[in-house]
Design a protein around this motif. Sequence first.
Motif, PDB file in Angstrom:
ATOM      1  N   ILE A 296     -14.820 -55.851 -32.943  1.00 18.39           N
ATOM      2  CA  ILE A 296     -14.626 -55.633 -31.507  1.00 18.39           C
ATOM      3  C   ILE A 296     -15.370 -56.703 -30.717  1.00 18.39           C
ATOM      4  O   ILE A 296     -16.564 -56.916 -30.915  1.00 18.39           O
ATOM      5  N   LYS A 297     -14.674 -57.356 -29.831  1.00 19.33           N
ATOM      6  CA  LYS A 297     -15.291 -58.364 -28.969  1.00 19.33           C
ATOM      7  C   LYS A 297     -15.720 -57.693 -27.668  1.00 19.33           C
ATOM      8  O   LYS A 297     -14.899 -57.180 -26.904  1.00 19.33           O
ATOM      9  N   VAL A 298     -17.030 -57.683 -27.418  1.00 15.76           N
ATOM     10  CA  VAL A 298     -17.563 -57.055 -26.206  1.00 15.76           C
ATOM     11  C   VAL A 298     -17.352 -58.002 -25.023  1.00 15.76           C
ATOM     12  O   VAL A 298     -17.820 -59.147 -25.042  1.00 15.76           O
ATOM     13  N   VAL A 299     -16.641 -57.518 -24.009  1.00 15.78           N
ATOM     14  CA  VAL A 299     -16.337 -58.358 -22.838  1.00 15.78           C
ATOM     15  C   VAL A 299     -17.211 -58.014 -21.636  1.00 15.78           C
ATOM     16  O   VAL A 299     -17.260 -58.760 -20.661  1.00 15.78           O
ATOM     17  N   PHE A 300     -17.923 -56.873 -21.723  1.00 16.47           N
ATOM     18  CA  PHE A 300     -18.799 -56.469 -20.622  1.00 16.47           C
ATOM     19  C   PHE A 300     -19.835 -55.499 -21.175  1.00 16.47           C
ATOM     20  O   PHE A 300     -19.512 -54.618 -21.979  1.00 16.47           O
ATOM     21  N   ALA A 301     -21.093 -55.667 -20.755  1.00 14.31           N
ATOM     22  CA  ALA A 301     -22.157 -54.750 -21.146  1.00 14.31           C
ATOM     23  C   ALA A 301     -23.025 -54.454 -19.932  1.00 14.31           C
ATOM     24  O   ALA A 301     -23.208 -55.311 -19.068  1.00 14.31           O
ATOM     25  N   ASN A 302     -23.548 -53.245 -19.871  1.00 13.62           N
ATOM     26  CA  ASN A 302     -24.356 -52.834 -18.720  1.00 13.62           C
ATOM     27  C   ASN A 302     -25.576 -52.041 -19.169  1.00 13.62           C
ATOM     28  O   ASN A 302     -25.466 -51.121 -19.970  1.00 13.62           O
ATOM     29  N   GLU A 303     -26.735 -52.425 -18.641  1.00 10.22           N
ATOM     30  CA  GLU A 303     -27.987 -51.741 -18.968  1.00 10.22           C
ATOM     31  C   GLU A 303     -28.931 -51.851 -17.783  1.00 10.22           C
ATOM     32  O   GLU A 303     -29.098 -52.919 -17.200  1.00 10.22           O
ATOM     33  N   ILE A 304     -29.579 -50.720 -17.427  1.00 13.21           N
ATOM     34  CA  ILE A 304     -30.456 -50.690 -16.258  1.00 13.21           C
ATOM     35  C   ILE A 304     -31.867 -51.179 -16.577  1.00 13.21           C
ATOM     36  O   ILE A 304     -32.548 -51.726 -15.714  1.00 13.21           O
ATOM     37  N   MET A 305     -32.323 -51.017 -17.821  1.00 11.65           N
ATOM     38  CA  MET A 305     -33.687 -51.394 -18.193  1.00 11.65           C
ATOM     39  C   MET A 305     -33.768 -52.910 -18.408  1.00 11.65           C
ATOM     40  O   MET A 305     -33.076 -53.474 -19.246  1.00 11.65           O
ATOM     41  N   LYS A 306     -34.630 -53.543 -17.630  1.00  9.71           N
ATOM     42  CA  LYS A 306     -34.717 -55.010 -17.636  1.00  9.71           C
ATOM     43  C   LYS A 306     -35.031 -55.589 -19.018  1.00  9.71           C
ATOM     44  O   LYS A 306     -34.394 -56.546 -19.467  1.00  9.71           O
ATOM     45  N   GLU A 307     -36.042 -55.011 -19.693  1.00 10.98           N
ATOM     46  CA  GLU A 307     -36.443 -55.549 -20.996  1.00 10.98           C
ATOM     47  C   GLU A 307     -35.329 -55.412 -22.030  1.00 10.98           C
ATOM     48  O   GLU A 307     -35.108 -56.321 -22.841  1.00 10.98           O
TER      49      GLU A 307
ATOM     50  N   VAL B 176     -22.237 -61.543 -21.017  1.00 13.35           N
ATOM     51  CA  VAL B 176     -21.476 -60.347 -20.622  1.00 13.35           C
ATOM     52  C   VAL B 176     -22.371 -59.251 -20.034  1.00 13.35           C
ATOM     53  O   VAL B 176     -21.872 -58.308 -19.439  1.00 13.35           O
ATOM     54  N   MET B 177     -23.684 -59.380 -20.206  1.00 14.76           N
ATOM     55  CA  MET B 177     -24.612 -58.335 -19.760  1.00 14.76           C
ATOM     56  C   MET B 177     -24.846 -58.374 -18.256  1.00 14.76           C
ATOM     57  O   MET B 177     -25.132 -59.420 -17.680  1.00 14.76           O
ATOM     58  N   VAL B 178     -24.725 -57.209 -17.627  1.00 16.76           N
ATOM     59  CA  VAL B 178     -25.085 -57.043 -16.220  1.00 16.76           C
ATOM     60  C   VAL B 178     -26.239 -56.042 -16.175  1.00 16.76           C
ATOM     61  O   VAL B 178     -26.082 -54.880 -16.543  1.00 16.76           O
ATOM     62  N   ASN B 179     -27.404 -56.496 -15.752  1.00 15.82           N
ATOM     63  CA  ASN B 179     -28.603 -55.675 -15.695  1.00 15.82           C
ATOM     64  C   ASN B 179     -28.663 -54.986 -14.331  1.00 15.82           C
ATOM     65  O   ASN B 179     -29.159 -55.532 -13.362  1.00 15.82           O
ATOM     66  N   ASP B 180     -28.126 -53.768 -14.268  1.00  9.64           N
ATOM     67  CA  ASP B 180     -28.035 -53.041 -13.003  1.00  9.64           C
ATOM     68  C   ASP B 180     -27.764 -51.571 -13.285  1.00  9.64           C
ATOM     69  O   ASP B 180     -27.404 -51.190 -14.399  1.00  9.64           O
ATOM     70  N   ASP B 181     -27.936 -50.751 -12.263  1.00 15.68           N
ATOM     71  CA  ASP B 181     -27.581 -49.335 -12.337  1.00 15.68           C
ATOM     72  C   ASP B 181     -26.066 -49.231 -12.500  1.00 15.68           C
ATOM     73  O   ASP B 181     -25.311 -49.910 -11.796  1.00 15.68           O
ATOM     74  N   ILE B 182     -25.609 -48.377 -13.401  1.00 19.71           N
ATOM     75  CA  ILE B 182     -24.174 -48.267 -13.656  1.00 19.71           C
ATOM     76  C   ILE B 182     -23.387 -47.886 -12.404  1.00 19.71           C
ATOM     77  O   ILE B 182     -22.246 -48.304 -12.215  1.00 19.71           O
ATOM     78  N   HIS B 183     -24.016 -47.119 -11.512  1.00 20.87           N
ATOM     79  CA  HIS B 183     -23.312 -46.711 -10.290  1.00 20.87           C
ATOM     80  C   HIS B 183     -22.987 -47.915  -9.402  1.00 20.87           C
ATOM     81  O   HIS B 183     -22.053 -47.865  -8.604  1.00 20.87           O
ATOM     82  N   ASN B 184     -23.770 -48.983  -9.557  1.00 27.69           N
ATOM     83  CA  ASN B 184     -23.525 -50.191  -8.761  1.00 27.69           C
ATOM     84  C   ASN B 184     -22.429 -51.076  -9.344  1.00 27.69           C
ATOM     85  O   ASN B 184     -21.957 -51.994  -8.664  1.00 27.69           O
ATOM     86  N   VAL B 185     -22.044 -50.806 -10.586  1.00 23.86           N
ATOM     87  CA  VAL B 185     -21.027 -51.668 -11.214  1.00 23.86           C
ATOM     88  C   VAL B 185     -19.692 -50.958 -11.429  1.00 23.86           C
ATOM     89  O   VAL B 185     -18.713 -51.595 -11.811  1.00 23.86           O
ATOM     90  N   LEU B 186     -19.656 -49.659 -11.185  1.00 24.56           N
ATOM     91  CA  LEU B 186     -18.425 -48.896 -11.422  1.00 24.56           C
ATOM     92  C   LEU B 186     -17.209 -49.517 -10.741  1.00 24.56           C
ATOM     93  O   LEU B 186     -16.138 -49.635 -11.342  1.00 24.56           O
TER      94      LEU B 186
END
Length: 357
Positions: free
Chosen positions: A27-38, A51-61
């Motif tokens: 599986i090729k991951v095209v988008f990833a989301n995680e709120i914890m910076k580290e 592909v990683m977006v470091n943000d609250d999921i509610h902000n990326v929905l």
Amino acid sequence: MSRHTSTGVSLFTGAGGMDVGFEKAGIKVVFANEIMKEAASTYNANHPSGVMVNDDIHNVLSTLTKFKGADIVFGGPPCQGFSVAGKMDPNDERSKLIFTFLDAVQRIQPRAFVMENVKALGYLEKWNDVRTKYLKKAQSLGYHTVPFILNATEYGVAQKRERVFFIGIRNLYDEKIMRNLLNKEKTLAPSVRVLLSSLGKAGTNKNPHTCTAKITFATQPVMRKSPYAGMYFNGQGRPIDIDGYANTLPASMGGNKTPFFDEEYLYGKAKKDWVVGYHRGLVEGSIVPQFQEAPKRLRRITIKEAARIQTFPNDYIFSGNNGSIYTQIGNAVPCKMAEAVAKAVVKYLNKYDSSKK
């Protein structure tokens, strides 16, 4: 292993344990989301694809519709609200994130989704209403969904970690076939001794010391039949059965909740596990519990050892301080367990799924 490279969207990604497994399943991951910076930094250090977006999921929905049509959405929303080890509070904000996961599924409309969580959510009567609500919402989005409770030791992971995987596939699907595919991915885990012995003793460049929390005896021990259960040492760090499997590695590792083992027994200097004899003495009454430090041969597991028990690749890079890294490892879905689930789902989609992409 798949006819084409499947695409995936990773949510509540953490350090990327689930992603490692899904990527190995093709599986090729095209988008990833995680709120914890580290954790997001750890992900970026091992997945340089941006592909990683470091943000609250509610902000990326609202942005997720651009990934509409991806094959699989997967992730493990925070589980503290459902955990037997936690307060099990249905009003815990983290308990609502399983529905946020489905909000993302609604926008992406994948062929399938996989959501991991604690075992309790999959079977406890206490969570029946939440579970029913979740399954009904998934159904309203067009997904037939089944919770599968799996044990990590049956999927190559030397850790007694049971988790539920909600597998949803567009339209109706055959639960028996999926169960059979999951069973075919089973592989017996090595013992902790076999898994860790090649790392060598702690205190080297290959396996540095990372936890300095002392191990002391509890003056009022809580006993269980097994030497590897109960609470007869300080904190909640439990002894590890070298010849068997570790208990679930907790996200609270880093201090005195970090599991430990008899290093001399692991590396053959001692013929018996010290904690077994101590436990027997407490049970028989020949040892009176008193507050003092345990022998130096008992030591807490290192970051390298914790990562190996969670089946991260040996060269996986972790970002943050030691406490944060222990948390990232404890929070992760074991890579080999995720890989097995992903392979089963990909095989199902390729062979049995009649829905169009």
